[in-house]
Scaffold this motif. Structure first.
Motif, mmCIF file in Angstrom:
data_model
loop_
_atom_site.group_PDB
_atom_site.id
_atom_site.type_symbol
_atom_site.label_atom_id
_atom_site.label_comp_id
_atom_site.label_asym_id
_atom_site.label_seq_id
_atom_site.Cartn_x
_atom_site.Cartn_y
_atom_site.Cartn_z
ATOM 1 N N ARG A 62 0.817 -1.214 0.000
ATOM 2 C CA ARG A 62 0.000 0.000 0.000
ATOM 3 C C ARG A 62 0.853 1.267 0.000
ATOM 4 O O ARG A 62 0.500 2.271 -0.620
ATOM 5 N N ASN A 63 2.006 1.241 0.667
ATOM 6 C CA ASN A 63 2.877 2.420 0.662
ATOM 7 C C ASN A 63 3.395 2.722 -0.742
ATOM 8 O O ASN A 63 3.548 3.889 -1.124
ATOM 9 N N VAL A 64 3.678 1.668 -1.509
ATOM 10 C CA VAL A 64 4.151 1.852 -2.881
ATOM 11 C C VAL A 64 3.037 2.459 -3.737
ATOM 12 O O VAL A 64 3.269 3.388 -4.523
ATOM 13 N N GLN A 65 1.836 1.927 -3.580
ATOM 14 C CA GLN A 65 0.690 2.434 -4.334
ATOM 15 C C GLN A 65 0.472 3.921 -4.076
ATOM 16 O O GLN A 65 0.292 4.718 -5.003
ATOM 17 N N THR A 80 2.185 1.301 -18.565
ATOM 18 C CA THR A 80 1.390 0.088 -18.758
ATOM 19 C C THR A 80 0.198 0.401 -19.658
ATOM 20 O O THR A 80 -0.433 1.448 -19.525
ATOM 21 N N ASN A 81 -0.100 -0.503 -20.555
ATOM 22 C CA ASN A 81 -1.202 -0.300 -21.488
ATOM 23 C C ASN A 81 -2.430 -1.093 -21.074
ATOM 24 O O ASN A 81 -2.338 -2.261 -20.702
ATOM 25 N N LYS A 105 0.792 0.192 -10.629
ATOM 26 C CA LYS A 105 0.670 -0.644 -11.815
ATOM 27 C C LYS A 105 0.476 0.169 -13.088
ATOM 28 O O LYS A 105 0.302 -0.392 -14.162
ATOM 29 N N GLY A 106 0.550 1.482 -12.964
ATOM 30 C CA GLY A 106 0.500 2.334 -14.144
ATOM 31 C C GLY A 106 1.785 2.328 -14.940
ATOM 32 O O GLY A 106 1.833 2.819 -16.069
ATOM 33 N N VAL A 107 2.849 1.786 -14.332
ATOM 34 C CA VAL A 107 4.108 1.577 -15.051
ATOM 35 C C VAL A 107 4.482 0.111 -14.955
ATOM 36 O O VAL A 107 4.096 -0.588 -14.014
#
Length: 695
Positions: free
Chosen positions: A138-141, A328-329, A153-155
């Motif tokens: 969660r900290n990464v998000q 990320t596509n 997860k956008g990259v």
């Protein structure tokens, strides 16, 4: 009879690699990675191979069970599925009638197959869905959201094309994602450099060109000094920064005092080594990839560690770059229509969340919530009572710290249901256990993998269930029928798949050849020039308005970590290549590989207390203690000890795991109250233990 090949998805860990099973006479006789999946080429990890042992395990729940004794006493009566589903549906309906739909909660372990059961929660009218991320990423998000406006997860991680990779709080070669391991290994073969920053000499560290044994809790200091060096020496990508980074001048001013010499005093990493590494790393830009972390539920400042990593990647132009962190596509990015969502059948509940996410904590993303804050309101009933809880493939009594405190919170529930394919502490404490078929015995809804080349994929049933278990969709559909939720009532998985595929141009038969349907023409690297970040400025923002308004600084001044009290050590934890948290330690194949955990302790520290390698030691924190063997080594920082997470089981139903090793989370007394206010996750490595010879 000839062998049949069935394409499916592994369920032995949260990576969920594509697999292919070979079936003969109704038995799975061979497992391998899906040979058509990019990066796998048929390979599978040790945990994945042990799926056969899970399938044959007679010690997993084999029929629905309803509690007859006290919670946790282990007294059950078997039930038919109709009775069990009737019982759960009646309890849910009664809870909703008495307290409102908001009094129902549900947690899972995240992943790509959530849409159907999340729609079930929306249909009930409750906002209280959480996944396990409060004890993981969660900290990464939130770090990604604070900088880019989109989540982690956008990259993507373009490891196979990277020229230099940094792993910091990401032990890639033991917490295995098979594709990532293969991609990085091939990149190393082609000359990619690998740097590992860790308190312990992990398997990943053995592969590294540089390994920095950092003082526990000082990662943020190291990262700030790297940023200082990048800016002061003009090693960063000037053109990229000028075009894409907002508030660049403020970042320069902020890092001015954080020199490599200063960082040496905090981290123990020599200033000249940090400088040399920074220059070498920057020379490889933009094909550089500093991993922002996976399980970052570690320190009270882990949000800022991840955030500083994203800033470093941005300074070197790797955000959006091939060999770095390209965008990320999704299906729409390659002009395709995505899967039809069950969640869209129902409006998002307007009721505020029980965990406070989105209103009490407006800077937090409200989708998956925070379990530890949800559990707290089981007792406080603030902002309202939550009386029913379904744990789906989730064992919070193993995943979160201080399980005795958590059990006390759970006693306030009127209904606790565990949907699980293996016994767990949470299942043992539940009112109802609904046995989930193993991943080789069940189908799942179709899922979409957003990637450089996005694709749909499907898990198909390899064999029929050995015992009286059901797939998730069968359980949710059964409850939906009983609760009058007709839109979610399906009789076959094909009906579900056909619903999802409406208007996509894809048919169920299209999955037969490979188990997947690619949506693009190959990897698509979108040019940052045509990209707009989801921030107010449309750029990478050093200052986050949302976090600042919440009273949390975007650039937090460094605060040294607490030093261990005299005679104590900071407890650290992690993964190994043959186990997944606590749910594999009773697997016969994996038990043979690693039956119990050991305590890593620094050689000099072990000598002080007269402990030799392999000797028995007692590890304690005043509330819990356990005995385990010591691994005496120079490859761990003197302030820390380490153990693999997931051991110390006590359930009589787990005859292999019972009494083996020590439970790290039981050494984290009070840990539910210790969490990162900026990122939301619990701080699992802010606890200290004593170590002494066991007699």
């Amino acid at each position: 009879m000839s062998r049949a090949q069935v394409y499916s998805v592994c369920g032995m860990c949260t990576v969920r690699c594509p697999i292919m099973s070979e079936v003969e006479n109704g038995e799975v006789v061979f497992l391998q990675g899906n040979p058509h999946a990019s990066g796998l080429e048929g390979s599978i990890c040790g945990r994945g191979a042990a799926g056969l042992a899970l399938l044959k395990d007679r010690e997993r729940p084999r029929t629905p069970l309803i509690r007859t004794g006290e919670r946790g006493e282990g007294k059950w009566r078997p039930a038919e599925w109709d009775e069990a589903l009737d019982h759960v549906a009646e309890k849910l309906a009664a809870t909703k009638d008495k307290y409102g739909a908001r009094s129902i909660s549900f947690t899972d372990r995240g992943g790509p197959f959530r849409d159907y059961h999340r729609a079930f929660l929306r249909a009930l009218g409750t906002p209280n869905y959480c996944n396990h991320d409060g004890s993981c990423a969660r900290n990464v998000q939130h770090a990604a959201l604070s900088i880019f406006g989109f989540g982690r997860k956008g990259v993507s991680y373009d490891l196979k094309n990277a020229r230099h990779v940094v792993l910091q709080t990401r032990n890639l070669f033991e917490a295995i994602n098979v594709k990532e391991v293969n991609d990085l290994t091939r990149a190393i073969d082609k000359g990619c450099k690998l740097t590992v920053i860790d308190v312990r000499g992990t398997v990943s560290a053995t592969k590294a060109d540089r390994y920095f044994q950092i003082r526990p809790g000082s990662d943020y200091a190291f990262n700030l000094a790297v940023i200082h060096e990048l800016l002061s020496k003009k090693y960063y990508d000037v053109t990229y920064a000028k075009h894409w980074i907002e508030d660049f001048d403020a970042l320069e001013r902020f890092v001015e005092p954080y020199t490599p010499e200063w960082a040496e005093g905090e981290t123990g990493i020599p200033a000249d080594e940090l400088r040399s590494f920074t220059k070498e790393f920057s020379d490889a830009k933009p094909a550089v990839l500093w991993h922002p972390g996976w399980n970052m539920a570690r320190y009270k400042n882990s949000f800022y560690i991840s955030r500083s990593i994203y800033i470093i990647n941005a300074l070197l132009g790797s955000i959006g770059a091939k060999g770095g962190l390209p965008f990320t596509n999704k299906p729409a990015d390659v002009d395709r229509k995505g899967l039809k969502s069950f969640m869209d059948l129902y409006p998002k509940p307007e009721e505020k969340r029980a965990d406070g996410v989105g209103w009490r904590y407006p800077h937090f993303e409200d989708g998956p919530g925070l379990c530890h804050l949800l559990y707290k309101c089981f007792e406080t009933e603030d902002p309202y009572p939550v009386k029913a809880y379904i744990a789906y493939r989730h064992d919070p009594l193993m995943a979160f710290p201080d399980p005795n405190r958590l059990r006390a919170l759970f006693t306030n529930l009127d209904l606790l249901v565990s949907i699980t394919f293996s016994w767990s502490d949470t299942a043992w404490f539940s009112d109802v256990v609904l046995p989930l078929s193993t991943y080789l015995e069940r189908e799942s809804i179709i899922a979409c993998k957003n990637a450089l080349n996005p694709y749909f994929f499907v898990r198909k049933r390899s064999v029929d269930p050995r015992f009286d278990s059901k797939a998730e969709w069968e359980i949710i559909s059964g409850l939906s029928k009983r609760l009058g939720l007709s839109e979610l009532a399906f009789d076959t998985i094909e009906e579900i798949w056909n619903y999802q595929l409406e208007d996509t141009g894809v048919r169920i038969e299209d999955f037969d050849a490979t188990g997947m349907v690619p949506l693009g023409q190959g990897p698509l690297y979108r040019d940052p020039e045509g990209f707009k970040f989801k921030t107010p400025s449309g750029k990478i923002e050093i200052f986050s308005e949302k976090w600042e308004q919440a009273g949390l600084p975007s650039l937090k001044p460094y605060e040294p970590p607490e030093k261990p009290p005299e005679g104590q050590y900071r407890i650290t934890f992690g993964r190994c290549a043959v186990h997944t948290q606590g749910h594999t330690v009773n697997n016969p194949m994996l038990h043979e590989q690693m039956a119990e955990n050991v305590l890593w302790i620094n050689s000099e520290e072990a000598a002080k207390i007269g402990v030799e390698d392999g000797a028995w030691v007692e590890v304690g924190n005043g509330n819990y203690s356990g005995k385990m063997r010591a691994k005496v080594t120079d490859l761990i920082h003197p302030e820390a000890v380490f153990m693999v997470h997931g051991f110390g089981h006590r359930l009589p139903t787990e005859t292999l795991a019972i009494g083996k090793g020590v439970a790290d989370h039981e050494l984290m007394h009070g840990g539910l109250e210790l969490w990162d206010p900026a990122g939301g996750a619990v701080a699992l490595q802010e606890h200290f233990v004593t170590v002494k010879k066991a007699f």
